[in-house]
Design a protein around this motif. Structure first.
Motif, PDB file in Angstrom:
ATOM      1  N   ILE A  24       0.843  -1.205   0.000  1.00 20.54           N
ATOM      2  CA  ILE A  24       0.000   0.000   0.000  1.00 20.54           C
ATOM      3  C   ILE A  24       0.872   1.247   0.000  1.00 20.54           C
ATOM      4  O   ILE A  24       0.605   2.208  -0.720  1.00 20.54           O
ATOM      5  N   ASP A  25       1.936   1.228   0.776  1.00 20.92           N
ATOM      6  CA  ASP A  25       2.865   2.362   0.810  1.00 20.92           C
ATOM      7  C   ASP A  25       3.487   2.580  -0.569  1.00 20.92           C
ATOM      8  O   ASP A  25       3.568   3.716  -1.055  1.00 20.92           O
ATOM      9  N   ILE A  26       3.890   1.512  -1.217  1.00 20.43           N
ATOM     10  CA  ILE A  26       4.477   1.608  -2.561  1.00 20.43           C
ATOM     11  C   ILE A  26       3.457   2.196  -3.546  1.00 20.43           C
ATOM     12  O   ILE A  26       3.778   3.076  -4.342  1.00 20.43           O
ATOM     13  N   HIS A  50      -0.680 -13.504  -4.608  1.00 21.32           N
ATOM     14  CA  HIS A  50      -1.575 -13.794  -3.483  1.00 21.32           C
ATOM     15  C   HIS A  50      -1.863 -12.518  -2.689  1.00 21.32           C
ATOM     16  O   HIS A  50      -3.027 -12.224  -2.390  1.00 21.32           O
ATOM     17  N   HIS A  51      -0.821 -11.767  -2.356  1.00 22.66           N
ATOM     18  CA  HIS A  51      -1.013 -10.525  -1.603  1.00 22.66           C
ATOM     19  C   HIS A  51      -1.890  -9.542  -2.376  1.00 22.66           C
ATOM     20  O   HIS A  51      -2.771  -8.895  -1.799  1.00 22.66           O
ATOM     21  N   MET A  52      -1.668  -9.443  -3.690  1.00 26.69           N
ATOM     22  CA  MET A  52      -2.462  -8.515  -4.494  1.00 26.69           C
ATOM     23  C   MET A  52      -3.917  -8.952  -4.556  1.00 26.69           C
ATOM     24  O   MET A  52      -4.825  -8.124  -4.491  1.00 26.69           O
ATOM     25  N   LYS A  53      -4.159 -10.246  -4.635  1.00 27.69           N
ATOM     26  CA  LYS A  53      -5.533 -10.769  -4.655  1.00 27.69           C
ATOM     27  C   LYS A  53      -6.261 -10.408  -3.364  1.00 27.69           C
ATOM     28  O   LYS A  53      -7.408  -9.965  -3.390  1.00 27.69           O
ATOM     29  N   GLY A  59     -11.004  -4.569  -1.706  1.00 29.71           N
ATOM     30  CA  GLY A  59     -11.351  -3.313  -2.364  1.00 29.71           C
ATOM     31  C   GLY A  59     -10.361  -2.178  -2.211  1.00 29.71           C
ATOM     32  O   GLY A  59     -10.645  -1.058  -2.626  1.00 29.71           O
ATOM     33  N   LEU A  60      -9.180  -2.440  -1.643  1.00 29.11           N
ATOM     34  CA  LEU A  60      -8.207  -1.359  -1.473  1.00 29.11           C
ATOM     35  C   LEU A  60      -7.340  -1.131  -2.699  1.00 29.11           C
ATOM     36  O   LEU A  60      -6.769  -0.059  -2.864  1.00 29.11           O
ATOM     37  N   VAL A  61      -7.229  -2.142  -3.557  1.00 27.38           N
ATOM     38  CA  VAL A  61      -6.340  -2.061  -4.718  1.00 27.38           C
ATOM     39  C   VAL A  61      -7.111  -2.406  -5.982  1.00 27.38           C
ATOM     40  O   VAL A  61      -7.935  -3.323  -5.994  1.00 27.38           O
ATOM     41  N   ASN A  62      -6.834  -1.659  -7.040  1.00 30.75           N
ATOM     42  CA  ASN A  62      -7.381  -1.933  -8.368  1.00 30.75           C
ATOM     43  C   ASN A  62      -6.286  -2.554  -9.236  1.00 30.75           C
ATOM     44  O   ASN A  62      -5.102  -2.289  -9.023  1.00 30.75           O
ATOM     45  N   ASN A  75      -7.268   2.051  -4.622  1.00 35.61           N
ATOM     46  CA  ASN A  75      -8.637   2.518  -4.804  1.00 35.61           C
ATOM     47  C   ASN A  75      -8.830   3.633  -3.778  1.00 35.61           C
ATOM     48  O   ASN A  75      -9.124   3.367  -2.609  1.00 35.61           O
ATOM     49  N   SER A  76      -8.593   4.858  -4.186  1.00 34.64           N
ATOM     50  CA  SER A  76      -8.599   6.002  -3.271  1.00 34.64           C
ATOM     51  C   SER A  76      -9.909   6.145  -2.518  1.00 34.64           C
ATOM     52  O   SER A  76      -9.917   6.457  -1.329  1.00 34.64           O
ATOM     53  N   SER A  77     -11.008   5.904  -3.195  1.00 37.59           N
ATOM     54  CA  SER A  77     -12.319   6.034  -2.559  1.00 37.59           C
ATOM     55  C   SER A  77     -12.450   5.066  -1.377  1.00 37.59           C
ATOM     56  O   SER A  77     -12.852   5.462  -0.281  1.00 37.59           O
ATOM     57  N   ASN A  78     -12.099   3.807  -1.593  1.00 37.84           N
ATOM     58  CA  ASN A  78     -12.215   2.825  -0.517  1.00 37.84           C
ATOM     59  C   ASN A  78     -11.179   3.056   0.579  1.00 37.84           C
ATOM     60  O   ASN A  78     -11.458   2.810   1.753  1.00 37.84           O
TER      61      ASN A  78
END
Length: 107
Positions: A24-26, A50-53, A59-62, A75-78
């Motif tokens: 998330i920091d990256i 796996h981590h990305m899934k 819902g934090l990453v697109n 996902n900035s909104s989430n």
């Protein structure tokens, strides 16, 4: 609170892993290719997948595909909804879980 405790506990569980927090920091710097993210870790591509899934499922990453490559972004909104949930959780607000504010021990 607009989001449920169950929804947010899933997200909090997902980010309880230090590698996912680092991802998330990256991604806070902008969209990154999986290969660019992987450079920051000592694990394999399947482990990164796996981590990305997990981060996408909560819902934090697109993810967007371009040919054979996967590009990830926050996902900035989430992310903002999670921040607001956490702020409301630790702050005495009008949405406090206590039904009778005169007897509320939230202060």
């Amino acid at each position: 609170m607009s989001q449920s405790y169950e929804e947010n506990s899933k997200i909090i569980k997902a980010i309880s892993d230090p590698n996912r927090l680092k991802i998330i920091d990256i991604l806070s710097c902008g969209e990154k290719c999986a290969c660019d993210i992987l450079e920051h870790f000592d694990f394999t591509q399947p482990t990164l997948s796996h981590h990305m899934k997990v981060l996408m499922d909560c819902g934090l990453v697109n993810c967007r595909k371009e040919g054979l490559w996967s590009y990830y972004s926050l996902n900035s909104s989430n992310c903002n909804k999670l921040i607001i949930f956490l702020m409301n959780l630790v702050t005495d607000t009008n949405e406090c879980i206590c039904k009778d504010k005169s007897k509320c021990n939230c202060r």
